[in-house]
Write a protein that holds these residues in place. Sequence first.
Motif, PDB file in Angstrom:
ATOM      1  N   GLY A 297      83.284  95.731 -85.125  1.00 38.08           N
ATOM      2  CA  GLY A 297      83.113  94.444 -85.779  1.00 38.08           C
ATOM      3  C   GLY A 297      83.674  94.440 -87.188  1.00 38.08           C
ATOM      4  N   GLU A 298      83.400  93.350 -87.864  1.00 38.40           N
ATOM      5  CA  GLU A 298      83.955  93.132 -89.198  1.00 38.40           C
ATOM      6  C   GLU A 298      83.200  93.941 -90.235  1.00 38.40           C
ATOM      7  N   GLY A 299      83.731  93.936 -91.439  1.00 41.32           N
ATOM      8  CA  GLY A 299      83.098  94.628 -92.551  1.00 41.32           C
ATOM      9  C   GLY A 299      84.059  95.608 -93.183  1.00 41.32           C
ATOM     10  N   ASP A 300      83.706  96.030 -94.363  1.00 44.97           N
ATOM     11  CA  ASP A 300      84.539  96.992 -95.092  1.00 44.97           C
ATOM     12  C   ASP A 300      84.134  98.393 -94.663  1.00 44.97           C
ATOM     13  N   LEU A 301      85.021  99.072 -93.964  1.00 42.31           N
ATOM     14  CA  LEU A 301      84.710 100.392 -93.438  1.00 42.31           C
ATOM     15  C   LEU A 301      84.995 101.512 -94.430  1.00 42.31           C
ATOM     16  N   THR A 302      85.500 101.168 -95.607  1.00 45.58           N
ATOM     17  CA  THR A 302      85.773 102.198 -96.598  1.00 45.58           C
ATOM     18  C   THR A 302      84.588 102.434 -97.524  1.00 45.58           C
ATOM     19  N   LYS A 303      83.545 101.607 -97.439  1.00 48.58           N
ATOM     20  CA  LYS A 303      82.361 101.759 -98.274  1.00 48.58           C
ATOM     21  C   LYS A 303      81.184 102.186 -97.415  1.00 48.58           C
ATOM     22  N   PHE A 304      80.245 102.870 -98.050  1.00 46.87           N
ATOM     23  CA  PHE A 304      79.022 103.267 -97.370  1.00 46.87           C
ATOM     24  C   PHE A 304      78.165 102.025 -97.159  1.00 46.87           C
ATOM     25  N   PRO A 305      77.556 101.858 -95.989  1.00 52.43           N
ATOM     26  CA  PRO A 305      76.764 100.652 -95.740  1.00 52.43           C
ATOM     27  C   PRO A 305      75.509 100.603 -96.611  1.00 52.43           C
TER      28      PRO A 305
END
Length: 107
Positions: A85-93
């Motif tokens: 899915g969407e979201g910034d995968l380079t940052k820790f959730p």
Amino acid sequence: MILRQILRLSAHFRSSASVHLRRNIGLSAIVFNKTKELDPVQKLFLDKIREYNTKSKQAGGPVDAGPDFQKDMNESLARLQRAYGEGDLTKFPEFKFEEPKFEETPK
């Protein structure tokens, strides 16, 4: 009989205390070791790590990474975004935990 048990327990205590003392002395010797006292291979290794650290801070990312690395990284991120899915995968959730709401029941 009680005296024998006390002597046996004191022997166990002495042996365990000596083991812990030897471990702590060994670790503190490593911690307090200065870089000028390191052997040449260890010093070279630490120098290379420090050099890489300064280069990565200046580059803002991986050192000596060419366009192939960036292309592979973008492809991997696109594949992960399709899968998860969407979201910034380079940052820790960021996790948000709410306090549970307890209800008191009359007795």
